[in-house]
Design an enzyme around this catalytic site. Structure first.
Site, PDB file in Angstrom:
ATOM      1  N   GLN A   1      -0.387  -3.317 -10.658  1.00  0.00           N
ATOM      2  CA  GLN A   1      -0.858  -2.505  -9.520  1.00  0.00           C
ATOM      3  C   GLN A   1      -1.348  -1.148 -10.038  1.00  0.00           C
ATOM      4  OE1 GLN A   1       1.883  -0.816  -6.485  1.00  0.00           O
ATOM      5  NE2 GLN A   1       0.496  -1.660  -4.963  1.00  0.00           N
TER       6      GLN A   1
ATOM      7  N   SER B   1      -1.842  19.135   3.964  1.00  0.00           N
ATOM      8  CA  SER B   1      -0.640  18.524   3.397  1.00  0.00           C
ATOM      9  C   SER B   1      -0.248  17.287   4.203  1.00  0.00           C
ATOM     10  CB  SER B   1       0.506  19.535   3.393  1.00  0.00           C
ATOM     11  OG  SER B   1       0.680  20.041   4.687  1.00  0.00           O
TER      12      SER B   1
ATOM     13  N   HIS C   1      -3.970  -0.157  -5.490  1.00  0.00           N
ATOM     14  CA  HIS C   1      -3.006   0.225  -4.445  1.00  0.00           C
ATOM     15  C   HIS C   1      -3.748   1.053  -3.389  1.00  0.00           C
ATOM     16  CE1 HIS C   1       0.440   0.956  -2.240  1.00  0.00           C
ATOM     17  NE2 HIS C   1       1.251   1.471  -3.143  1.00  0.00           N
ATOM     18  N   GLY C   2      -4.256   0.328  -2.399  1.00  0.00           N
ATOM     19  CA  GLY C   2      -5.024   0.992  -1.335  1.00  0.00           C
ATOM     20  C   GLY C   2      -4.247   1.084  -0.037  1.00  0.00           C
ATOM     21  N   ALA C   3      -2.918   0.910  -0.119  1.00  0.00           N
ATOM     22  CA  ALA C   3      -2.114   0.907   1.115  1.00  0.00           C
ATOM     23  C   ALA C   3      -1.097   2.039   1.095  1.00  0.00           C
ATOM     24  CB  ALA C   3      -1.386  -0.436   1.246  1.00  0.00           C
TER      25      ALA C   3
ATOM     26  N   TYR D   1      -1.108   6.307  -0.383  1.00  0.00           N
ATOM     27  CA  TYR D   1      -1.450   6.878  -1.692  1.00  0.00           C
ATOM     28  C   TYR D   1      -2.951   7.216  -1.735  1.00  0.00           C
ATOM     29  CZ  TYR D   1       3.291   5.536  -2.464  1.00  0.00           C
ATOM     30  OH  TYR D   1       4.652   5.427  -2.320  1.00  0.00           O
TER      31      TYR D   1
END
Ligand SMILES: Cc1cc2nc3c(=O)[nH]c(=O)nc-3n(C[C@H](O)[C@H](O)[C@H](O)COP(=O)(O)O)c2cc1C
Ligand code: SF4
Length: 461
Positions: A112, A139, A180-182, A185
């Site tokens: 990942q 933020s 890791h597109g979930a 992040y």
């Protein structure tokens, strides 16, 4: 098994233990170890012996493919320290050894590729004086982790870091990579309409917000070619406003489906989607379960100096009444269904993508631990395979159990104690109620022995 089910266990196992053929990868069954981060490695991101033992546990238990934990493509992209990274060629030998260990069990391994962006919980001493890179200067709404909107040269640099990470994974002999597109992040921070507030070509409508990820996909293909497996973990729905209804909602299912279609890049892009939900980590829907109050209070103290909102959260979690109210909100927003919580989203992605390219596969994460539920998810064409994290922490040999029975004798209770302990303690199952014994001490000893088993065999005999 469901009393009204017309299928017997053998029907279910025939589906679950059938090969899954992606464009350039074949997995021996439909069971994937979902990403599970744990602080097992050297402070500087070199992989450690405990991680080798950890990954081998699942391969031995019969899982078809392991998808690695969050693997930072750069030091700036760390979420916590002591996670193995892929930021340099000097990391290749470690990952080669991981591949060798799990391949011995005919188990595949997908890395990942990840970047924290602003969601950097404790990013290490190197990152102490820099804000998290992001699509925005705002933020994060939960901890108040500070952010700095990326410049175009910084975007180009991170695209290249992902591409080099993929090249290293291939050189290490691994079987593929996952973006890791979930779960909040960096890639979510660009994709999500709830977070991305840019006015340049990397913001605006869904096409602009997906541009950064598409550039990463193309850069990876340039490095690894088209015969190396590339998949994307993505939120079906962001539910960005789930805890605080006054903030922006984030991506809808319709937008996600359009983004997935774009990332196919006319047959030259991604090979598979791994469907999750929730624009932060953790989120009431991911990992869907409880918020254990004692652990929350004990382990959140490490976050105190990290974000501007962290002291307020700590005050809430330390107050018995406020903590219970927060837990009630969390449980209510999670909803009643845990096993298969993301199935409707996976189904929508499967249906839309299937019409364009039948070779693209869909994996679904969220609560799976029963053969009938897994088989039904595949049979109903919501997904082609399932990924499992906590149920496998609880029962490392769950695939072997599912081959014989509908579910484990001692199920994962979704208590999420593993998640909160993970901030300071080794990864493992921390639900005492799952351990038998003659006294509290006896059960506690057994639980700790199980947690510490990841350090066996030791580095030096
Ligand atoms: C301790 C822990 C660590 C996790 N680490 C990651 C991670 O590094 N990357 C990721 O994409 N998801 C991570 N997840 C989410 C899981 O991969 C999975 O999608 C989620 O827990 C839902 O699946 P489950 O119900 O089978 O646990 C983590 C979950 C847990 C409990
Ligand atoms: S601590 Fe154990 S029972 Fe609780 S969620 Fe984690 S693996 Fe499941």
């Amino acid at each position: 098994m469901h009393p009204n089910s017309q299928y017997i266990h053998a029907d279910n196992t025939a589906l679950i233990f059938d090969d899954l053929k992606f464009r350039s990868l074949t997995v021996k069954n439909r069971l994937f170890r979902s990403n599970i981060s744990g602080q097992f490695d050297d402070y500087n991101g070199h992989g450690g012996n405990a991680r080798l033992n950890w990954e081998e546990k699942f391969a031995r238990g019969g899982i078809g493919c392991i998808i690695s934990s969050f693997t930072p493509v750069s030091v700036r992209g760390r979420i916590l320290v002591r996670y193995a990274m892929i930021d340099d060629d000097d990391k290749i030998p470690f990952w080669r050894e991981i591949g060798r260990r799990v391949h011995a069990y005919d188990c595949r391994f997908i890395m990942q590729l990840s970047h924290s962006g602003r969601q950097q919980d404790m990013g290490g001493v190197e990152n102490l004086f820099s804000k998290g890179l992001s699509s925005t200067c705002k933020s994060d709404y939960f901890h108040g982790l500070l952010a700095q909107a990326m410049t175009k040269p910084e975007i180009a640099q991170v695209v290249e870091q992902f591409a080099q990470g993929a090249r290293r994974a291939r050189e290490a002999g691994l079987d593929g990579v996952e973006l890791h597109g979930a779960n909040g992040y960096l890639l979510t921070q660009f994709l999500s309409s709830g977070i991305n507030d840019r006015t340049d070509e990397y913001g605006g409508g869904w096409e602009g917000r997906a541009r950064f990820v598409l550039e990463i996909v193309r850069a990876i293909r340039r490095e690894v070619g088209h015969d190396f497996h590339l998949q994307m973990k993505i939120n079906g729905v962001d539910h960005n406003d789930w805890l605080y209804p006054w903030i922006r909602k984030g991506n809808t299912l319709d937008e996600t489906v359009k983004i997935c279609t774009m990332l196919l890049d006319g047959g030259k892009g991604v090979d598979s989607f791994h469907v999750s939900s929730g624009s932060t980590f953790p989120h009431p829907r991911n990992p869907a379960g409880d918020l254990p109050l004692n652990d929350l209070h004990r382990w959140y103290d490490g976050m105190l100096s990290q974000g501007t909102r962290a002291p307020m959260n700590y005050a809430i979690f330390s107050n018995p009444l406020l903590a219970r109210a927060f837990q009630a909100l969390w449980r209510w927003r999670r909803g009643k269904v845990i096993e298969g919580i993301n199935l409707d989203y996976a189904r929508a992605v499967s249906e839309a993508i299937g019409k364009i390219d039948a070779d693209i596969k869909v994996l679904c994460t969220g609560g799976f631990q029963h053969a009938d539920r897994i088989a039904e998810a595949i049979r109903s064409k919501a997904c082609d395979g399932v990924t499992m994290a906590r149920p496998l922490i609880a029962n490392n040999d769950l695939p072997e159990i599912l081959a014989k029975a509908n579910g484990p004798e001692k199920e994962c209770t979704y208590c999420n104690k593993c998640l909160l302990n993970d901030l300071e303690n080794p990864l493992g199952c921390y639900d005492l109620s799952r351990f038998d014994g003659t006294s509290f001490e006896d059960r506690y000893d057994k639980m700790i022995k199980q947690v510490m088993s990841v350090f066996e065999p030791p580095t030096f005999h």
